[in-house]
Motif scaffolding. Structure first.
Motif, PDB file in Angstrom:
ATOM      1  N   SER A  95       0.874  -1.175   0.089  1.00 31.17           N
ATOM      2  CA  SER A  95       0.180   0.010  -0.166  1.00 31.17           C
ATOM      3  C   SER A  95       1.095   1.284  -0.132  1.00 31.17           C
ATOM      4  N   GLY A  96       0.628   2.297  -0.888  1.00 28.10           N
ATOM      5  CA  GLY A  96       1.095   3.481  -1.094  1.00 28.10           C
ATOM      6  C   GLY A  96       2.414   3.493  -1.765  1.00 28.10           C
ATOM      7  N   CYS A  97       2.715   2.294  -2.555  1.00 25.61           N
ATOM      8  CA  CYS A  97       3.973   2.375  -3.308  1.00 25.61           C
ATOM      9  C   CYS A  97       3.772   2.917  -4.886  1.00 25.61           C
ATOM     10  N   GLY A  98       2.611   3.341  -5.071  1.00 25.28           N
ATOM     11  CA  GLY A  98       2.499   4.219  -6.133  1.00 25.28           C
ATOM     12  C   GLY A  98       1.620   3.776  -7.535  1.00 25.28           C
ATOM     13  N   LYS A  99       0.865   2.464  -6.903  1.00 22.65           N
ATOM     14  CA  LYS A  99      -0.109   1.714  -8.184  1.00 22.65           C
ATOM     15  C   LYS A  99      -0.609   2.540  -8.664  1.00 22.65           C
ATOM     16  N   SER A 100      -1.797   2.959  -7.683  1.00 25.10           N
ATOM     17  CA  SER A 100      -2.832   3.725  -8.242  1.00 25.10           C
ATOM     18  C   SER A 100      -2.509   5.228  -8.978  1.00 25.10           C
ATOM     19  N   THR A 101      -1.356   5.888  -8.421  1.00 29.12           N
ATOM     20  CA  THR A 101      -0.877   6.697  -8.954  1.00 29.12           C
ATOM     21  C   THR A 101      -0.429   6.623 -10.537  1.00 29.12           C
ATOM     22  N   LEU A 102       0.200   5.380 -10.703  1.00 26.99           N
ATOM     23  CA  LEU A 102       0.468   4.931 -11.995  1.00 26.99           C
ATOM     24  C   LEU A 102      -0.849   4.826 -13.005  1.00 26.99           C
ATOM     25  N   ALA A 103      -1.681   4.108 -12.370  1.00 25.37           N
ATOM     26  CA  ALA A 103      -2.897   3.843 -13.173  1.00 25.37           C
ATOM     27  C   ALA A 103      -3.357   4.905 -13.659  1.00 25.37           C
ATOM     28  N   ARG A 104      -3.677   5.970 -12.714  1.00 28.07           N
ATOM     29  CA  ARG A 104      -4.241   7.293 -13.131  1.00 28.07           C
ATOM     30  C   ARG A 104      -3.591   8.163 -14.192  1.00 28.07           C
ATOM     31  N   ILE A 105      -2.376   7.772 -14.322  1.00 30.55           N
ATOM     32  CA  ILE A 105      -1.460   8.507 -15.474  1.00 30.55           C
ATOM     33  C   ILE A 105      -1.648   7.726 -16.681  1.00 30.55           C
ATOM     34  N   LEU A 106      -1.620   6.520 -16.577  1.00 31.97           N
ATOM     35  CA  LEU A 106      -1.838   5.588 -17.809  1.00 31.97           C
ATOM     36  C   LEU A 106      -3.084   5.775 -18.263  1.00 31.97           C
ATOM     37  N   THR A 107      -4.134   5.962 -17.495  1.00 27.83           N
ATOM     38  CA  THR A 107      -5.473   6.310 -18.330  1.00 27.83           C
ATOM     39  C   THR A 107      -5.804   7.585 -18.317  1.00 27.83           C
ATOM     40  N   LEU A 108      -4.738   8.320 -18.465  1.00 28.00           N
ATOM     41  CA  LEU A 108      -4.649   9.830 -18.603  1.00 28.00           C
ATOM     42  C   LEU A 108      -5.716  10.559 -17.869  1.00 28.00           C
ATOM     43  N   ILE A 109      -6.088  10.380 -16.604  1.00 27.12           N
ATOM     44  CA  ILE A 109      -6.965  10.748 -15.694  1.00 27.12           C
ATOM     45  C   ILE A 109      -6.092  12.076 -14.992  1.00 27.12           C
ATOM     46  N   ASP A 110      -4.969  11.673 -14.563  1.00 24.84           N
ATOM     47  CA  ASP A 110      -4.180  12.319 -14.020  1.00 24.84           C
ATOM     48  C   ASP A 110      -2.684  12.895 -14.893  1.00 24.84           C
ATOM     49  N   PRO A 111      -2.244  14.050 -14.929  1.00 22.84           N
ATOM     50  CA  PRO A 111      -0.868  14.193 -15.585  1.00 22.84           C
ATOM     51  C   PRO A 111       0.172  13.549 -14.755  1.00 22.84           C
ATOM     52  N   ALA A 112       1.469  13.236 -15.524  1.00 24.30           N
ATOM     53  CA  ALA A 112       2.666  13.099 -14.972  1.00 24.30           C
ATOM     54  C   ALA A 112       3.559  14.109 -14.688  1.00 24.30           C
ATOM     55  N   THR A 113       4.446  14.270 -13.899  1.00 21.22           N
ATOM     56  CA  THR A 113       5.360  15.485 -13.732  1.00 21.22           C
ATOM     57  C   THR A 113       6.352  15.351 -14.651  1.00 21.22           C
ATOM     58  N   ASP A 114       6.727  14.223 -15.001  1.00 19.00           N
ATOM     59  CA  ASP A 114       7.817  14.023 -16.171  1.00 19.00           C
ATOM     60  C   ASP A 114       7.586  12.529 -16.821  1.00 19.00           C
ATOM     61  N   GLY A 115       8.197  12.307 -17.876  1.00 23.64           N
ATOM     62  CA  GLY A 115       8.247  10.944 -18.538  1.00 23.64           C
ATOM     63  C   GLY A 115       7.662  10.778 -19.874  1.00 23.64           C
ATOM     64  N   GLU A 116       7.727   9.754 -20.509  1.00 24.05           N
ATOM     65  CA  GLU A 116       7.203   9.617 -21.630  1.00 24.05           C
ATOM     66  C   GLU A 116       6.276   8.439 -21.684  1.00 24.05           C
TER      67      GLU A 116
END
Ligand SMILES: Nc1ncnc2c1ncn2[C@@H]1O[C@H](COP(=O)(O)OP(=O)(O)OP(=O)(O)O)[C@@H](O)[C@H]1O
Ligand SMILES: [Mg+2]
Length: 289
Positions: free
Chosen positions: A55-76
């Motif tokens: 819990s808290g390792c960033g899985k849902s954060t990653l999910a939201r970026i890949l689904t284009l719900i949330d932006p990322a700070t950096d990356g491709e």
């Protein structure tokens, strides 16, 4: 199954970083929280990539970026061959249709006052030019496809069991014919027997529609059953990745070993492996001392 990784790549990410603003400390601003610290991943057509980690390792954060719900700070990020500007707040609707998400608890994402047929149909209303009749027909067909009844279209979310609600969420995710579905703990809130039914449905739909899944889960026994590849995350970083069987039978990172140790399992093979692993660790320690 990992030999199928010669299949085309549908989604790839490189160096994804996500920072959340730090909460103000006593003496002014705190350093931002780096929830993702440069995550790479590759997902092949028709495959399931599992993302595991505590819990808290960033899985849902990653999910939201890949689904284009949330932006990322950096990356491709590249989805279905198209590079995406990950820092943009609202990427194009066309790209957002390619990746859909199913959450752990669809109760929170379904409007309690909206009939589920309308909730599912709204996906088509927002994203296609189909007429009301065409939309209705497509909804009824999809309800049947996910193991519900056409008459369920006129029911409200509270009239369904947890497993049925998850079927509704899956139906809704599939309406716009996505290439990739992100499943964020999709069966964690369900009873074991219902879990198995929903997992079977997901496997059928994957085969029928050629879907690629990113499957986020705490439950390593489920991950092992359904995934081709697995990546293990710890504190915003990927610490290990590879074909599912290889990672689980011979984990190379200490964190993965810890995670496997911590997973209770009734699977006799897994228990046998765990005993063997512990014995090997003991032997290593004995040799070292
Ligand atoms: N909107 C936000 N604002 C600030 N911090 C956040 C936000 N969302 C997540 N975080 C933080 O980012 C880190 C990663 O959270 P995330 O929800 O991605 O973890 P997770 O792996 O999905 O956990 P879980 O298994 O409990 O669902 C956590 O430290 C969390 O507190
Ligand atoms: Mg989460």
């Amino acid at each position: 199954m990992s030999e199928t990784s010669t299949a085309p790549v549908v989604l790839s990410a490189k160096g994804l970083v996500r920072e959340y603003p730090g909460k103000g400390g006593l003496f002014g601003r705190k350093a931002p929280l780096r929830a993702l610290k440069g995550v790479d991943l590759t997902l092949h057509q028709g495959q399931t990539l599992a993302v595991v980690g505590e819990s808290g390792c960033g899985k849902s954060t990653l999910a939201r970026i890949l689904t284009l719900i949330d932006p990322a700070t950096d990356g491709e990020l590249t989805i279905d061959g198209t590079p995406i500007d990950v820092a943009r707040e609202r990427p194009s609707a066309q790209m957002r249709r390619k990746v859909r998400i199913v959450f752990q608890s669809p109760y929170n994402s379904l409007n309690p006052r909206q009939k589920i047929g309308d909730a599912i149909g709204d996906e088509l209303l927002l994203n296609t030019d189909l007429s009301a009749t065409q939309r209705r027909m497509a909804v009824l067909e999809m309800l049947e496809r996910v193991g519900l009844l056409p008459s369920h279209a006129d029911r409200y979310p509270h009239m369904f069991s947890g497993g049925q609600r998850q079927r509704v969420a899956i139906a809704r995710a599939l309406m716009v014919k996505p290439k990739v579905v992100i499943l964020d703990e999709p069966v964690s809130a369900l009873d074991l027997s219902v879990q198995a039914q929903v997992l079977n449905l997901l496997a059928e739909l994957q085969a029928d529609f050629g879907l690629s899944y990113i499957f986020i889960s705490h439950d390593l026994s489920v991950v092992r059953r359904i995934s081709d590849e697995v990546m293990v995350m710890n504190a915003g970083e990927v610490v290990e990745r590879g074909p599912c069987e290889a990672v689980f039978s011979a984990p190379s990172h200490p964190y993965t070993r810890q995670l496997l140790e911590a997973t209770p399992s009734t699977d006799t093979n897994a228990i046998r492996e765990r005993i063997a692993r512990r014995a090997a660790l003991r032997a290593q320690k004995d040799n070292a001392s």
